[in-house]
Design an enzyme around this catalytic site. Sequence first.
Site, short mmCIF file in Angstrom:
data_model
loop_
_atom_site.label_atom_id
_atom_site.label_comp_id
_atom_site.label_asym_id
_atom_site.label_seq_id
_atom_site.Cartn_x
_atom_site.Cartn_y
_atom_site.Cartn_z
N LYS A 109 0.88 -1.16 0.00
CA LYS A 109 0.00 0.00 0.00
C LYS A 109 0.92 1.22 0.00
CE LYS A 109 -3.75 2.15 2.59
NZ LYS A 109 -4.39 2.65 1.34
N GLY A 121 -7.83 7.32 1.18
CA GLY A 121 -7.10 8.57 1.41
C GLY A 121 -5.64 8.37 1.80
N LEU A 122 -5.03 7.31 1.24
CA LEU A 122 -3.59 7.10 1.41
C LEU A 122 -3.16 7.04 2.86
CD1 LEU A 122 -2.31 9.42 -1.48
CD2 LEU A 122 -2.37 6.92 -1.51
N ASN A 165 3.20 6.13 -7.36
CA ASN A 165 1.76 6.40 -7.45
C ASN A 165 1.57 7.87 -7.81
OD1 ASN A 165 -0.97 6.68 -7.12
ND2 ASN A 165 -1.04 5.86 -5.04
N CYS A 205 -3.37 8.91 -7.52
CA CYS A 205 -4.46 8.67 -6.56
C CYS A 205 -5.54 9.73 -6.78
CB CYS A 205 -3.97 8.73 -5.12
SG CYS A 205 -5.34 8.57 -3.95
N GLY A 265 -12.91 -2.45 -10.24
CA GLY A 265 -13.76 -3.60 -10.52
C GLY A 265 -14.22 -3.65 -11.96
N GLY A 322 -7.33 -3.39 -13.35
CA GLY A 322 -8.69 -2.85 -13.37
C GLY A 322 -9.70 -3.93 -13.71
N GLY A 363 -6.95 -6.34 -7.56
CA GLY A 363 -7.31 -5.64 -6.33
C GLY A 363 -8.71 -6.01 -5.90
N SER A 364 -9.69 -5.38 -6.57
CA SER A 364 -11.10 -5.66 -6.24
C SER A 364 -11.43 -7.14 -6.33
CB SER A 364 -12.01 -4.89 -7.19
OG SER A 364 -11.74 -3.52 -7.13
#
Lengths: 271, 307
Positions: B46, B73-74, B127, B130, B219, B245, B267-268
């Site tokens: 992360k 929010g990081l 990153n 974001c 997603g 994605g 991820g999702s």
Amino acid sequence: MKNEKPLALPIKEIIIENERVKTFVIEGEMEFKPGQFTMCWIPSFDEKPFGLVSRKEGEFMITVAAVGTATKALHMMEVGDMLGFRGPFGSVFNLPKKGSIALIAGGYGMASLFNLAKEAREKKLDVHVFLGARNKNELLYLDWMKELGVELHLSTDDGSAGFKGFNVQVFEKEVGKQSFDKAYTVGPEIMEMKIAQICWQNNIPFEVSLERYMKCGFGICGQCCVDPVGWRMCVEGPVIDGEKLKQITEFGKYHRTASGRVEKYPWAKNG
Amino acid sequence: MSIDLSVTLAGIPLKNPTILASGIMGVSASSLKFCEENGAGAVTLKSIGPVERSGHANPTVIVWEKGIQNAVGLSNPGIDGSIEKIEKAVKVLKIPLIGSMFADTIDNFKMIALKMAETGVAGIEVNLSCPNTEDDFGKMFALDPKMTEDLIKAVKGEVGNLPIFAKLSGEHSDITEVGKAAEAAGADGITAINTMSGIVIDIHQKRPILTNKVGGLSGPAIRPISVRAVWNLYQAVKIPIIGTGGINTGEDAIEYIMAGASAVGIGSGVWYRGIDVFKKVTDEMKAFMEKNNYKNIEEMKGIAHEK
């Protein structure tokens, strides 16, 4: 049915438990199993996990102490106001088929254990509840539990009801007198730790509900993962079997804050 | 016939092309290890920033009808509070760990990169994209090719040979401009794409659900958008692309590879398929490859462009 997006539901009734604690009765269905929790959205403030309680169909309850900004805001809300609910989330308690069980609850832990007591009584199990609080006023759901026909073992820090001292002491004494087929504990982690030690020493199978800071509630943010196994307390937990608990080395020692930083418990020994 | 799922990504050997995407699960060494045990080919931290951040107030993550939306929010303990954790993760993981970082200024990116590079990570994802911290950090770097180029060049200057991946946004009108800028600056790879900004309103509460109001969509809903980004980038740059994605199945992963991705970020999918999504996706990839006579990933890479 599980709500991943908050389901807007109205407050049906507000029960004042004591000067700091209220139980909010919510109109709507939440098909949970004992041990599971909901993420309750307090609009404009926060979203927090709460143990789910239910006494009849068509409604469910959460019991909330006013301790922070969001919970204080919730305490200001009135009947008819809408909250948002996601869930139910998490793992569930498992009852033995028969015999005698012990539920050890401190603080608001009884919220997560009430429906287990209810289900156990419906299955004709003997249920001993070791309920501890700071004083008489903070002992939750006493009338409801008397209705269920559980055996109550009360304790308070100030001696205003039951044994003067901790429920851990009452439970330990009772373990010497009678045998329990399984124990369940929910409450402050220091209490859970002591109950776990008693159960391990006396070979009593048990389950504990372990609370960690949560964001998503459905297993992707990683916030509530425990060391060193990485289990998510919103998916593999919060209910953890006593044998598996041995693998969670952070239990009773530390947790992670909202930023993900490790924070040691002030009462924990080093290491 | 034996099927080989291994790939080499900017010099980093992966046993399979599934990578845990940044922001999912990657809070601790333990949570990353849990993903390894469930079949991930590599894992991404992360994102870590210059100082400790608690992130936005909950609700921060919800599921909506076609995907997930988040504005965590990081949140992170800051680079100095994360070194021990990253070193531990490098030690306990058998698969490559890709670091991830964000910052407000180029100087802070350089500072984090230098410290992160010393932990033993296999590479660092920058990153730049974001979508949930505009109020704190202003416009994202990835919306500006010149800023992207300056930043990647500066980071590359600090870490030398360590592979650097630029994580880009699908919100730039032409992602290839940003991709080319990153490549020119020395990026070793591109991750495409980050989540896409969106708002989900609760009509009963008469307000957006997320406390931050705006949140990144991920997603299945964003998969075709991301596949297009990978497609365009594949034609524009030579460096490898991690396609991210909406990858929930082996078929989804193969779609990305045929569009030109060298590896895929998941991820999702951890929510859609469970923590063992990595194993499920790789098993499904294998089954597809067996049926269609592909022996390795390279044979499928970019082939959709040939039609």
